[in-house]
Design a protein around this motif. Structure first.
Motif, PDB file in Angstrom:
ATOM      1  N   LEU A 175      37.697  53.789  43.162  1.00  0.00           N
ATOM      2  CA  LEU A 175      37.592  54.594  41.921  1.00  0.00           C
ATOM      3  C   LEU A 175      36.484  55.658  42.080  1.00  0.00           C
ATOM      4  O   LEU A 175      36.379  56.640  41.633  1.00  0.00           O
ATOM      5  N   PHE A 176      35.110  55.163  42.752  1.00  0.00           N
ATOM      6  CA  PHE A 176      34.092  55.811  42.773  1.00  0.00           C
ATOM      7  C   PHE A 176      34.452  57.120  43.853  1.00  0.00           C
ATOM      8  O   PHE A 176      33.738  58.152  43.820  1.00  0.00           O
ATOM      9  N   ILE A 225      27.651  36.317  31.536  1.00  0.00           N
ATOM     10  CA  ILE A 225      27.572  37.601  30.758  1.00  0.00           C
ATOM     11  C   ILE A 225      26.269  37.929  30.579  1.00  0.00           C
ATOM     12  O   ILE A 225      25.987  38.994  30.915  1.00  0.00           O
ATOM     13  N   ARG A 226      25.397  36.729  30.073  1.00  0.00           N
ATOM     14  CA  ARG A 226      24.162  37.164  29.913  1.00  0.00           C
ATOM     15  C   ARG A 226      23.693  37.946  31.124  1.00  0.00           C
ATOM     16  O   ARG A 226      22.750  38.761  31.076  1.00  0.00           O
ATOM     17  N   PHE A 228      24.946  38.903  34.210  1.00  0.00           N
ATOM     18  CA  PHE A 228      25.404  40.110  34.883  1.00  0.00           C
ATOM     19  C   PHE A 228      25.856  41.405  34.251  1.00  0.00           C
ATOM     20  O   PHE A 228      26.336  42.256  34.824  1.00  0.00           O
ATOM     21  N   ALA A 229      26.078  41.020  32.707  1.00  0.00           N
ATOM     22  CA  ALA A 229      26.183  42.339  31.845  1.00  0.00           C
ATOM     23  C   ALA A 229      25.326  42.683  31.345  1.00  0.00           C
ATOM     24  O   ALA A 229      25.064  43.831  31.117  1.00  0.00           O
ATOM     25  N   GLU A 230      24.457  41.499  30.509  1.00  0.00           N
ATOM     26  CA  GLU A 230      23.397  42.098  29.791  1.00  0.00           C
ATOM     27  C   GLU A 230      21.998  42.094  30.836  1.00  0.00           C
ATOM     28  O   GLU A 230      20.927  42.665  30.302  1.00  0.00           O
ATOM     29  N   TRP A 253      25.091  52.023  45.682  1.00  0.00           N
ATOM     30  CA  TRP A 253      25.329  53.291  44.937  1.00  0.00           C
ATOM     31  C   TRP A 253      24.843  54.395  45.444  1.00  0.00           C
ATOM     32  O   TRP A 253      25.325  55.497  45.788  1.00  0.00           O
TER      33      TRP A 253
ATOM     34  N   ILE B 566      32.555  58.134  37.508  1.00  0.00           N
ATOM     35  CA  ILE B 566      32.860  56.954  37.304  1.00  0.00           C
ATOM     36  C   ILE B 566      31.436  56.206  37.059  1.00  0.00           C
ATOM     37  O   ILE B 566      31.319  55.285  36.238  1.00  0.00           O
ATOM     38  N   THR B 567      30.273  56.757  37.636  1.00  0.00           N
ATOM     39  CA  THR B 567      29.020  56.456  37.011  1.00  0.00           C
ATOM     40  C   THR B 567      28.740  56.395  35.606  1.00  0.00           C
ATOM     41  O   THR B 567      28.189  55.478  35.073  1.00  0.00           O
ATOM     42  N   VAL B 570      29.791  53.361  33.707  1.00  0.00           N
ATOM     43  CA  VAL B 570      29.376  52.047  34.105  1.00  0.00           C
ATOM     44  C   VAL B 570      28.671  51.398  32.772  1.00  0.00           C
ATOM     45  O   VAL B 570      29.237  50.180  32.261  1.00  0.00           O
ATOM     46  N   PHE B 574      29.468  47.685  30.979  1.00  0.00           N
ATOM     47  CA  PHE B 574      28.859  46.585  30.808  1.00  0.00           C
ATOM     48  C   PHE B 574      28.756  46.036  29.258  1.00  0.00           C
ATOM     49  O   PHE B 574      28.928  44.926  28.966  1.00  0.00           O
ATOM     50  N   VAL B 577      31.977  44.192  28.578  1.00  0.00           N
ATOM     51  CA  VAL B 577      31.961  42.771  29.339  1.00  0.00           C
ATOM     52  C   VAL B 577      31.276  41.765  28.143  1.00  0.00           C
ATOM     53  O   VAL B 577      31.830  40.616  27.791  1.00  0.00           O
ATOM     54  N   ALA B 578      30.187  42.254  27.538  1.00  0.00           N
ATOM     55  CA  ALA B 578      29.467  41.414  26.679  1.00  0.00           C
ATOM     56  C   ALA B 578      29.764  41.676  25.196  1.00  0.00           C
ATOM     57  O   ALA B 578      29.198  41.156  24.497  1.00  0.00           O
ATOM     58  N   ALA B 596      39.158  55.520  34.275  1.00  0.00           N
ATOM     59  CA  ALA B 596      38.708  55.572  35.330  1.00  0.00           C
ATOM     60  C   ALA B 596      39.795  55.861  36.530  1.00  0.00           C
ATOM     61  O   ALA B 596      39.835  56.651  37.326  1.00  0.00           O
TER      62      ALA B 596
END
Lengths: 318, 1000
Positions: A175-176, A225-226, A228-230, A253, B566-567, B570, B574, B577-578, B596
């Motif tokens: 996708l990138f 989640i805490r 790796f997402a937050e 990246w 795409i960046t 992101v 996040f 997800v939360a 995307a």
């Protein structure tokens, strides 16, 4: 299977410090010297597996020996050029070697972190219950006896999650802007490396996030989640899991950026720069985690000492 | 009321226009390329030829000191005194052999220099001729004079010649070689040698001019630099070739050897450095002597210069002097546009220089005629300031001078031609740095002012209208007072600063003063800045803007944009997800994935630009050489015409707002427009591939013209009219029910379907109508891309909506009053301003859609075909408009969608608070869009100004700047249209309807 999961996850979530006092206590037995030395060894071995391991076995054994006859500056120069040459000659081989090296290292690192978290739990129990709970002790003894099998199974689960993550990462990389149809192996190996670096240790230490609706799986999911997402770790172990993973992702990246330059260098070949970027980012993240945790720990020690002093003086005055 | 935001946007637009105008006037110098040809039936405009044929050898990047007998001290062992033949022959036969240092005008790149050498003129970036796009020449040159005289030209070497002169060389004696591969040092040279020597040997070969262009020296310079043994070997090879050529030369063949430009100390070229502009020229006549042994040439005719580092001066001339000299020596007229002056030594055939007088007279008259023609043309005004002086010198020439007074005549004539050259050089070949600086200043302050306005509007709540009204008074006043200041500044400074006119001064003063006033009144207070604002740094915008400093990233911008797009989502992922509820989580993650995937699929389509080779494959067309759509696109085009409206309707159905106007436009008007638009290009494909045979051509042409006219006319006349009359997408049903609580009375219950998206849905319809208008102008692959872009935009809106919900929930949790969550009103945090991170993806999609609809930031990618969508022949003003629509329509479309960030899923109650907020946010979203593109423009302008002497400036940086400049104008117009017409009408209609429904 589920019972084992149940047993590992609450442990980690306690260590994850849902109550602040646990992390307060965690500071007091932060194994600074051991942690520092392990991080040192781990990061340097990772660098080794990125820079030197891929040059084995053919190149280093045959060419490396003949390059050192006089040990002069030119030989060193030639050696450096040779390393870049060998690393870039076949990107797939290089990244595959990096995967192999980091798989072994991450396995060891994850199990070390796991040991740490179990010790931490032990300390917490010892401190939390003034009288040692005999049932808990028996349980820990049983756990230790069952060590090998359990660890192997946990490692197997972590590996399968790593593989799943590498496929997900592959999709994200495409996708990138990674090529859709060409270079599939290149892209996949790079993502496998990223998954080994970023996913394997947390998958082993925290257990797999489950989709179940019972409370242990909910806790496990919320921890994931805490973290790796937050991106808000609270204990040294969590930092040692999150910072390097985030560093690896960011390094990957950033690593995509120099590919576009028209320098026509061999190291610009896909996927070398993101792979090395991931490795570099991981090492940097690992070091930052060490520094952050150590700073917090020392601050904690200092605060406790001050508090004790204040209490002592208060007692004296009264 | 709505005009407040609009007038603010108009003011920003004015600042942009002023900045672009001033910068462009300084940077993009234009010249009118006159296509006149110097005709000469009676032979009165030339001399009798001294030679029948000529061999013109070009050694690319042959700097003068490579040939010089007096190289700089100490001489380099690698590039001095190796190519010795010219200096040996000049020493041995001074009347036959002549060595010159020539000044080659920047830009010192081969294409520009070849144009200069052959036409005798000064090339600029845009030679405003009839052929805007191509590199081929449409000016008179000695090549075309040769051709007109019925002579044959043989050519071998650098294929730049065949792009400049595609049809001038004899096809049997043309051997072009690729000039692109700098790594290859020998292929071109060996090819030239292989074909050159046999042609020279073959006495029967029928060429009159033989051109050979060696590239090896240039490539060695680029690759390893001039101080390298490879350069020595290369020059040795060139020396050997020259010796063999001289051996094989006829007595009546003139030999000319030249470098098209020099090279700097690293071996590169392109700029105006001393070493880059110094090229060698060697003229050798094997047979007759050109210079009379006893000639006494006046010293003022023999200009000379000391090469940097050397001690002995050498003859120094202009490189373009070759054009008139060569023409006259071979008995041809001087090219019409020539500004060079004949070289005296080569015409001094007798003691008194009679031929020289005649040559110079012809030369001066030709220059005079050229200047007269140029002055009479549309661009003649450029010469205004210099004209008087030129006329005065012209009058001073005494054409009937006696032999005794010859010297004064020569002096007057050379003064005239040299003055003409100096005037034109000042006009065309120099950047006007003062204007560029003024333009950059305006672009910078304008961007800053717009960003501050954007921030200020976000900080102001309902008070924004009174504040904006006040600021409006301020900037309008300051525009006039600023113009006055500009006038004063012009009076005082104009004597010292050249190149700034009164108009420019007024414009600059007015725009600068008003932006400073706006900056002062919208400046953020220090207290409002915090560490938290660091997280809102627009990283994609910064990276995108920085990319223009590198030629590689500018070339690969299409990939950079995909990566950044795409960046940019992101952070939303996040948040997703939360997210606290699974509905929001699925919405955010699902729509992000849809976004995307759409973006990535768009990126599959590309027309590669030249510099991207060999790493790029054309997918926009069937192949790089076959400009027809790929087969699967042909198959997809018709289903997409139906699928896209259905998908849009599906999106609106989420908020129940697929009613009203949407129920007419989406199932009926839009599909038929899209269908006709696709049909146009399918028929065009049938037509151009001649699938049905030639007898169908007329029918097919008529058919597709009708398709396009019906599609575009239908949208313009019918679609917009309908939308204007019935903009809302609501279904209001009233039901009368008996009220059980109050006995026998009845209660009226009003149900409004589509309430939650009352603002957004009508604007989506408005936006879709432009999509329909644009669709027929975009080629088939581009239509698929546009459909994906529309899906991506709507998916982005849904993501933004859900992320705002998450933030709203989090705010409620954080407020310590979680039970408020049960009251639906508090879930719509009325004050949450638009974030720049929500605008960034939209701005990037605009650029992305430009690239993926078959465009590149390079002039050759313009799709001229689209000029003939509505008419079979070139018709003004439709044809140019259609090309503009094709090129910048994608930008316009996506920029037009930016107010949706303020409108989408916004409930219309309570009035008028909701309306005030919607209009403020629409103005802010529009400002954000303008700021993004203005920042790109600022960056590309700064980079092209900074790198204006870069080798690639005219191939990479200048086209990107032009794209950015036009983009800013297009985006500005789009958001003005969107806010003025779209938001204005929607807000009117909604507030009128709902003002009566305010909750009591």
């Amino acid at each position: 299977m589920p019972s084992r999961k149940v047993r590992t996850t609450p442990a980690s979530s306690i260590s994850a410090g849902s109550q602040p006092e646990v992390s307060l206590e965690a500071g007091s037995f932060f194994p600074f010297a051991r942690y520092t030395s392990v991080v040192g060894v781990h990061t340097s071995l990772l660098a080794f597996s990125a820079l030197l391991l891929p040059t084995t076995p053919t190149s280093l054994l045959t060419k490396g020996v003949s390059l050192y006859p006089n040990g002069s500056a030119t030989a060193e120069d030639g050696f450096r050029r040779d390393i870049v040459g060998v690393l870039t000659e076949n990107p797939v081989r290089t990244v595959a070697w990096m995967c192999v090296g980091s798989l072994i290292l991450q396995g060891w690192w994850a199990s070390w972190l796991n040991t740490w978290s179990i010790e931490l739990r032990g300390h917490a129990n010892a401190k939390g219950n003034s009288a040692p709970n005999s049932a808990e002790m028996t349980k820990q003894m049983l756990e230790r006896r069952d060590w090998g099998n359990q660890r192997l199974a946990a490692f197997g689960r972590a590996i399968s999650m790593t593989l799943a993550a590498s496929i997900a990462f592959h999709v994200v990389t495409v996708l990138f802007g990674a090529p859709i149809s060409s270079h599939p192996l290149h892209t996949f190996l790079m993502n496998l490396l990223l998954a080994i670096l970023a996913v394997l240790p947390p998958a082993y230490v925290l257990g797999l996030p489950s989709t179940g609706s019972d409370s242990p799986s909910l806790v496990s999911r919320l921890t994931w989640i805490r973290l790796f997402a937050e991106l808000s770790p609270r204990t040294p172990i969590e930092r040692a899991l999150v910072y390097p993973a985030a560093g690896a992702a960011m390094g990957c990246w950033v690593g995509a950026i120099p590919i576009g330059l028209d320098w026509e260098r061999s190291w610009q070949a896909w996927p070398l720069t993101p792979a090395f970027g991931a490795m570099g980012g991981y090492i940097v993240g690992s070091l930052i985690a060490l520094v952050t945790s150590a700073t917090f720990a020392f601050a904690q020690v200092g605060r406790e000492a001050r508090d004790a002093q204040a209490q002592a003086s208060k007692a004296k005055r009264s | 009321m709505a005009s407040l935001g609009l007038s603010l946007l108009f003011w920003v637009f004015f600042i942009h226009l002023a900045g672009i105008y001033l910068y462009t006037r300084g940077f993009l110098l234009t010249r009118l390329a006159l296509s006149d040809v110097n005709h000469c039936e009676d032979g009165q405009c030339t001399l009798s030829p001294t030679h029948k044929r000529a061999v013109l050898l070009v050694i690319d990047a042959l700097r003068f000191d490579f040939l010089s007998p007096n190289p700089p001290h100490p001489p380099s062992p690698y590039h001095h005194n190796i190519l010795r033949l010219p200096q040996e022959l000049t020493a041995a036969r001074p009347t036959h052999s002549f060595l010159f240092e020539t000044f080659s005008d920047p830009p010192t790149t081969t294409l520009q220099r070849l144009k200069g050498i052959t036409t005798g003129s000064l090339p600029t970036f845009i030679d405003m001729g009839s052929n805007f796009g191509g590199s081929s020449i449409n000016e008179d040159s000695f090549i075309s004079q040769f051709q007109a005289a019925g002579k044959k030209i043989a050519f071998m070497g650098d294929d730049t010649w065949t792009t400049v002169f595609p049809h001038s060389f004899d096809p049997n004696m043309t051997f072009p070689y690729d000039s692109f591969n700098v790594e290859d040092l020998h292929t071109v040279d060996e090819g030239v040698i292989q074909h050159l020597l046999p042609l020279l040997q073959d006495r029967a070969a029928s060429w009159d001019l033989l051109i050979g262009h060696f590239l090896g020296v240039d490539h060695v310079g680029h690759r390893v630099g001039p101080d390298h043994p490879t350069m020595r070997a290369k020059q040795q090879q060139m020396d050997d070739v020259l010796r063999r050529v001289v051996d094989l030369l006829d007595d009546d063949t003139l030999l000319i050897l030249l470098g098209d430009h020099g090279m700097d100390r690293k071996g590169d070229h392109g700029g105006d450095g001393d070493h880059e502009t110094s090229a060698a020229l060697w003229v050798y006549s094997k047979g007759p002597a050109l210079l009379h042994p006893k000639a006494a040439i006046p010293a003022h005719l023999l200009t000379s210069r000391v090469f940097p580092g050397a001690t002995v001066p050498n003859r120094h001339i202009q490189q373009i002097d070759l054009a008139p000299t060569l023409s006259l020596l071979l008995g041809l007229p001087i090219p019409f546009n020539n500004l060079g002056t004949v070289i005296p030594e080569l015409f001094w055939h007798d003691k008194t220089g009679k031929d020289y007088t005649r040559a110079l007279t012809l030369n001066a008259r030709q220059v005079k005629r050229y200047l007269d023609t140029y002055r009479a043309s549309a661009s003649g005004g450029e010469l205004d300031s210099a004209w008087e002086e030129l006329e005065r010198i012209w009058q001073s020439i005494d054409f009937d001078a006696k032999a005794t007074d010859q010297d004064a005549q020569w002096r007057a004539m050379t003064t005239y031609t040299r003055q003409a050259l100096a005037v034109c050089r000042a006009l065309w070949a120099q950047f006007n740095v003062s204007l560029m600086t003024l333009g950059l200043t305006l672009l910078a302050t304008g961007t800053l002012a717009a960003s501050l306005l954007y921030l200020k509007l976000g900080a102001l709540q309902e008070k924004w209208e009174s504040w904006t009204g006040e600021v409006q008074r301020w900037y309008v006043t300051s525009m006039f007072s600023g113009a006055l200041l500009g006038f004063v500044g012009y009076i005082t400074v104009s004597r010292y600063v050249k190149g700034i006119g009164l108009f420019e001064a007024l414009l600059f003063g007015s725009a600068l003063t008003s932006s400073l006033v706006v900056i002062a009144s919208a400046r953020p207070s220090i207290s409002s800045m915090s560490l938290r604002s660091l997280t809102s740094i627009p990283i994609p915008l910064i990276l995108h803007a920085l990319a223009f400093a590198s030629n590689s990233f500018t070339v690969w911008e299409d990939h950079v944009v995909t990566f950044l797009l795409i960046t940019s989502i992101v952070p939303s992922v996040f948040v997703g997800v939360a997210a606290p509820t699974s509905r929001l989580r699925y919405r955010i993650l699902g729509f992000s994935a849809l976004f995307a995937v759409s973006v990535r699929l768009m990126a599959v389509s590309t027309v590669c630009r030249e510099e991207q080779q060999p790493y790029c494959h054309v997918t926009f067309f069937a192949s790089s050489s076959l400009p027809s759509p790929p087969p699967f696109v042909l198959v997809l085009s018709l289903p997409i015409a139906f699928a896209l409206p259905w998908v849009i309707k599906r999106f609106l159905k989420i908020s129940q707002s697929d009613k009203g106007a949407a129920a007419i436009v989406l199932p009926w008007i839009l599909p038929s427009t899209l269908l006709l638009g696709s049909a146009f290009w399918v028929i065009e494909h049938l037509d151009s591939s001649e699938a049905l045979g030639p007898e169908w051509a007329g029918t097919l042409r008529l058919g597709r013209t009708l398709c396009a006219r019906f599609a575009m006319g239908g949208v313009l006349l019918f679609g917009y009219a309908l939308w204007w009359l019935v903009p809302l997408c609501l279904k209001i049903s009233t039901e009368t029910k008996p009220d059980h609580t109050a006995g026998g009375r009845t209660k009226t219950e009003v149900t409004v379907l589509g309430f939650a998206n009352a603002y957004g849905a009508p604007y989506v319809i408005f936006w879709c109508l432009f999509l329909g208008l644009l669709y027929p102008v975009i080629q088939l692959t581009g239509q698929v891309v546009l459909a994906l872009a529309a899906v991506a935009v709507l998916a982005h809106l849904e993501v933004v909506d859900s992320v705002r919900d998450v933030r709203g929930l989090e705010a409620v949790f954080a407020s310590g009053n979680p039970s408020a969550i049960l009251k639906p009103d508090t879930l719509q945090p009325a004050s949450a301003p638009i974030r720049f991170s929500e605008i960034t993806p939209l701005a990037l999609i605009a650029v992305h859609a430009f690239f993926t609809t078959g465009h590149q930031a390079a002039i050759p990618s313009i799709q001229w075909k689209t000029a003939f969508v509505l008419t079979p022949t070139l018709t003004y003003p439709f044809s140019p408009l259609l090309v503009v629509l094709n090129t910048f329509g994608p930008h316009f479309l996506i920029a037009l969608a930016s107010p949706l960030l303020a409108l989408y899923n916004v409930a219309p109650l309570p009035q008028p608070t909701a309306d005030v907020k919607v209009r403020r946010d629409a103005a802010r979203a529009a400002l954000g869009m303008m700021v993004y593109h203005a920042a790109l423009l600022l960056s590309s302008a700064v980079c092209s100004a900074w790198l204006r002497r870069h080798l690639m400036v005219w191939k990479i940086f200048a086209p990107r700047f032009m794209l950015a400049a036009v983009t800013v104008v297009v985006v500005d117009v789009a958001v003005l249209f969107g806010v003025g017409v779209g938001v204005g009408r929607v807000s009117d209609a909604v507030s009128k309807l709902f003002v009566a429904m305010n909750p009591k």
